[in-house]
Design an enzyme around this catalytic site. Structure first.
Site, PDB file in Angstrom:
ATOM      1  N   GLU A 156      -7.972   6.131  -0.492  1.00 41.88           N
ATOM      2  CA  GLU A 156      -7.555   4.807  -0.979  1.00 41.88           C
ATOM      3  C   GLU A 156      -8.595   4.314  -1.973  1.00 41.88           C
ATOM      4  OE1 GLU A 156      -6.744   1.715   1.889  1.00 41.88           O
ATOM      5  OE2 GLU A 156      -5.731   3.118   3.240  1.00 41.88           O
ATOM      6  N   TYR A 191     -13.385   0.711  -1.969  1.00 43.85           N
ATOM      7  CA  TYR A 191     -12.966  -0.349  -2.887  1.00 43.85           C
ATOM      8  C   TYR A 191     -14.146  -1.112  -3.487  1.00 43.85           C
ATOM      9  CZ  TYR A 191      -8.323   0.066  -0.711  1.00 43.85           C
ATOM     10  OH  TYR A 191      -7.118   0.529  -0.242  1.00 43.85           O
ATOM     11  N   GLU A 228       0.043  -6.470   3.468  1.00 43.19           N
ATOM     12  CA  GLU A 228      -1.390  -6.186   3.603  1.00 43.19           C
ATOM     13  C   GLU A 228      -1.958  -6.780   4.897  1.00 43.19           C
ATOM     14  OE1 GLU A 228      -3.545  -4.407   1.857  1.00 43.19           O
ATOM     15  OE2 GLU A 228      -2.062  -3.713   0.410  1.00 43.19           O
ATOM     16  N   TRP A 229      -1.522  -6.198   6.027  1.00 46.12           N
ATOM     17  CA  TRP A 229      -2.055  -6.573   7.327  1.00 46.12           C
ATOM     18  C   TRP A 229      -2.078  -8.087   7.532  1.00 46.12           C
ATOM     19  CZ3 TRP A 229      -1.443  -2.527  10.049  1.00 46.12           C
ATOM     20  CH2 TRP A 229      -1.603  -1.263   9.469  1.00 46.12           C
ATOM     21  N   ASN A 289      -6.944   6.777  10.520  1.00 43.60           N
ATOM     22  CA  ASN A 289      -7.268   6.011   9.325  1.00 43.60           C
ATOM     23  C   ASN A 289      -8.232   4.892   9.707  1.00 43.60           C
ATOM     24  OD1 ASN A 289      -6.679   5.006   6.447  1.00 43.60           O
ATOM     25  ND2 ASN A 289      -6.318   3.192   7.699  1.00 43.60           N
ATOM     26  N   GLU A 290      -9.411   4.904   9.097  1.00 45.05           N
ATOM     27  CA  GLU A 290     -10.396   3.836   9.243  1.00 45.05           C
ATOM     28  C   GLU A 290     -10.658   3.433  10.695  1.00 45.05           C
ATOM     29  OE1 GLU A 290      -9.689   1.606   4.957  1.00 45.05           O
ATOM     30  OE2 GLU A 290      -8.974   0.622   6.777  1.00 45.05           O
ATOM     31  N   ASN A 326     -11.839   5.835   1.993  1.00 47.33           N
ATOM     32  CA  ASN A 326     -11.176   4.657   1.433  1.00 47.33           C
ATOM     33  C   ASN A 326     -12.277   3.761   0.873  1.00 47.33           C
ATOM     34  OD1 ASN A 326      -8.857   5.723   2.498  1.00 47.33           O
ATOM     35  ND2 ASN A 326      -8.576   4.156   4.069  1.00 47.33           N
ATOM     36  N   TRP A 334      -4.405   2.998  -4.179  1.00 47.01           N
ATOM     37  CA  TRP A 334      -3.763   2.001  -3.312  1.00 47.01           C
ATOM     38  C   TRP A 334      -3.454   0.804  -4.196  1.00 47.01           C
ATOM     39  CZ3 TRP A 334      -1.953   2.257   1.529  1.00 47.01           C
ATOM     40  CH2 TRP A 334      -1.488   1.068   2.102  1.00 47.01           C
ATOM     41  N   PHE A 355      -1.523  -5.231  -4.401  1.00 45.28           N
ATOM     42  CA  PHE A 355      -2.306  -4.084  -4.862  1.00 45.28           C
ATOM     43  C   PHE A 355      -1.464  -3.123  -5.693  1.00 45.28           C
ATOM     44  CE2 PHE A 355      -5.371  -5.330  -1.643  1.00 45.28           C
ATOM     45  CZ  PHE A 355      -6.579  -4.833  -2.110  1.00 45.28           C
ATOM     46  N   ARG A 385       0.493   9.908   0.426  1.00 42.41           N
ATOM     47  CA  ARG A 385      -0.122   9.652   1.716  1.00 42.41           C
ATOM     48  C   ARG A 385       0.677   8.593   2.458  1.00 42.41           C
ATOM     49  NH1 ARG A 385      -4.969   6.048   3.194  1.00 42.41           N
ATOM     50  NH2 ARG A 385      -4.873   6.418   5.420  1.00 42.41           N
ATOM     51  N   HIS A 398      -2.758   4.893  12.335  1.00 45.93           N
ATOM     52  CA  HIS A 398      -3.136   3.922  11.300  1.00 45.93           C
ATOM     53  C   HIS A 398      -3.083   2.525  11.927  1.00 45.93           C
ATOM     54  CE1 HIS A 398      -3.067   3.246   6.698  1.00 45.93           C
ATOM     55  NE2 HIS A 398      -3.502   2.141   7.276  1.00 45.93           N
TER      56      HIS A 398
END
Length: 419
Positions: free
Chosen positions: A317, A244, A373-374, A100-101, A242, A366, A382, A10, A55
Site C-alpha cells: 500500500e 504512507y 476507510e475504516w 495485514n498490518e 504499507n 492505495w 484515496f 490485492r 485484514h
C-alpha cells in the site's frame, strides 16, 4: 484495472464470509463461490490475485467464545481457516498474505481501543474493558504464532503443488530522529522495534527485539522452544510494506518528554511528532496523519532490507488521501495534481532503494477507487477514480491516467532491457 494496466490486484478474504462460525461451523459455500468467481474474473484479464487472509476482521463467534486474539485457541482457528482457503483457492492464487498490518490490529484494537474489539485502559483510551499495558503483547504473540502455523500448513501441504509464496504485511512508518544526538537516534530505533520489528523479528530471527525485552521484561510473552523451532521453520517468502508517511522521534528515557504518542513505556519511550521547531517533517495534507516525505520510502525499504537479510519486498500500500469536501468543483475532484506529485516522488524514492540493492518485487497503489476507510467512513478519498457515492458512478482522475502512462513507460523499458 485492465485499462490502467496493472498486472496484480490485492484483496482480502473475509474470514466470516468463508467460515461464519470459525472451525465450530460449516464452510459457507456461497462465500467460496463468490471468491472463486472473482479470482477467475481477475485471471481472465491477466491480473494475478494477491490475497490477504486476515485484514482486521474475524468471525464474531470467536470473539464471543474465547476473546479472539487474547486466546491461544485462535491459533488453531486461524490454521483451520488458512487451510480452507489454500484448499479452495490455492490452485489459482500464487501470492498469499497471512495478516495485514497486525501492528495496527493490536495497537488500535487492544491499546487505544479505537478499532474492534475496542479494548483499552486509561490513559490510552476510554473502554469498558481491557489492559493497554499487557493485552497488545498477548494478542501480538498469538498472531505471530498463528502466522507460523498457517505458513507450516502451506509449506507442508500445498506450496510444492500450487507453486505460490506466502508472507505478511506490516504498516511501516519511517521514524526520523528529531536531532543528531545518540539518544534520539536510539529512540528512533526503539520506535521501529516497538512497531515493525515487534512482529518481524520473531518471524525472521526467532525472538523479540532486544529493546522490547529490556523495557517490558515479564510483560512480554515468551516463546517456548517448540515455538522458536516452528518460527525458524516457517518464516516468510516476502515482506509486505504499507507505507504512507514519516514522523520525527524524540527520546523519552534520557530526556524530559511531555505525554504524547509513543512516549510511554508500553510504546518504547519514543515520542512521535510531525514538527521540529514549528516546521513539519513533510508537507501536511488534509488527512491528519499523512505528511508527504518521499525520502521515508527509500529509508524504510532500506531499513527492512538490511534488518531482514534482503527478504523480497512488496510495497502493498502507498497512496495519497484527501478529506471529502462537498463544495469541491468537478475539476477539483478529478484534477488531483497533489496525488500525482505524491506518487511520482514516492516511486522515485522506491527506485532509489532498488538501485541500492533492495529486492522489491512489486508496488500496489492505495487505492484504485474511493472507498470505505475504516473509522473515517467515506470522508477520506484515496482513489485514482472518483466515486459518486449516490450513484456509484466511477470517473478517472488525473492520477489514473498518469499511473497508466507510468506503467506503460516502465513496461516498455523492462521489455527492451530483456530483449
Amino acid at each position: 484495472m485492465s485499462y490502467i494496466g496493472v498486472n496484480s490486484y490485492r484483496f482480502s478474504i473475509s474470514w466470516a464470509r468463508v467460515l461464519p462460525k470459525g472451525r465450530f461451523g460449516k464452510v459457507n459455500r456461497a462465500g467460496i463461490d463468490y471468491y472463486n468467481k472473482f479470482i477467475d474474473a481477475l485471471l481472465s484479464r491477466g491480473i494475478q490475485p494477491f490475497v490477504t487472509l486476515s485484514h482486521y476482521d474475524i468471525p464474531q463467534e470467536l470473539e464471543d467464545r474465547y476473546g479472539a486474539w487474547l486466546s491461544p485457541k485462535l491459533q488453531e482457528d486461524f490454521k483451520y481457516y488458512a487451510n480452507t482457503c489454500f484448499k479452495f483457492f490455492g490452485d489459482s492464487v500464487k501470492y498469499w498474505v497471512t495478516f495485514n498490518e497486525p501492528n495496527v490490529v493490536v495497537i488500535r484494537g487492544y491499546r487505544s481501543g479505537v478499532y474492534p474489539p475496542s479494548r483499552c485502559s486509561s490513559p490510552f483510551g476510554n473502554c469498558t474493558s481491557g489492559n493497554s499495558e499487557k493485552e497488545p503483547f498477548i494478542a501480538a504473540h498469538n498472531i505471530i504464532l498463528s502466522h507460523a502455523a498457517a505458513v507450516n500448513i502451506y509449506r507442508t501441504q500445498y506450496q510444492k503443488k500450487q507453486g505460490g509464496s506466502i508472507g505478511m504485511i506490516m504498516n511501516a512508518v519511517w521514524y526520523e530522529p528529531i536531532s543528531n544526538s545518540l539518544e534520539d537516534k536510539l529512540a528512533a530505533e526503539r520506535a521501529q522495534s516497538f512497531y515493525v520489528n515487534w512482529f518481524l523479528d520473531p518471524i525472521v530471527h526467532g525472538k523479540y527485539p532486544a529493546e522490547m525485552q529490556e523495557i517490558l521484561g515479564a510483560d512480554l510473552p515468551i516463546f517456548s522452544e517448540s515455538d522458536v523451532e516452528m518460527l525458524r521453520k516457517n518464516r516468510l517468502d516476502f515482506i509486505g510494506i504499507n507505507h504512507y508517511t514519516s514522523f520525527y522521534i524524540k527520546d523519552c528515557i534520557f530526556s524530559e518528554c511531555e505525554p504524547g504518542p509513543g512516549a510511554s513505556r508500553t510504546e518504547g519511550f519514543a515520542l512521535r511528532t510531525a514538527e521540529k521547531d514549528g516546521v513539519f517533517l513533510g508537507e501536511p495534507t488534509s488527512v491528519d496523519w499523512l505528511y508527504v516525505y518521499p525520502q521515508g520510502m527509500e529509508k524504510i525499504v532500506t531499513y527492512v532490507k538490511d534488518r531482514y537479510n534482503n527478504t523480497p519486498i512488496f510495497i502493498t500500500e502507498n497512496g495519497f488521501g484527501k478529506t471529502d469536501n462537498s463544495n469541491s468543483t468537478n475539476e477539483e475532484l478529478l484534477n488531483d495534481v497533489k496525488r500525482v506529485e505524491y506518487m511520482r516522488s514516492y516511486l522515485h524514492a522506491l527506485a532509489e532503494a532498488m538501485r541500492k540493492g533492495a529486492d522489491v518485487r512489486g508496488y500496489f497503489v492505495w487505492s484504485l477507487l474511493d472507498n470505505f476507510e475504516w473509522t473515517s467512513g467515506y470522508t477520506v478519498r484515496f482513489g485514482l477514480h472518483h466515486v459518486d457515492y449516490a450513484t456509484l458512478k466511477r470517473t478517472r482522475r488525473l492520477s489514473a491516467d498518469w499511473y497508466k502512462q507510468f506503467i506503460s513507460n516502465h513496461t516498455v523499458e523492462i521489455l527492451s532491457a530483456t530483449a
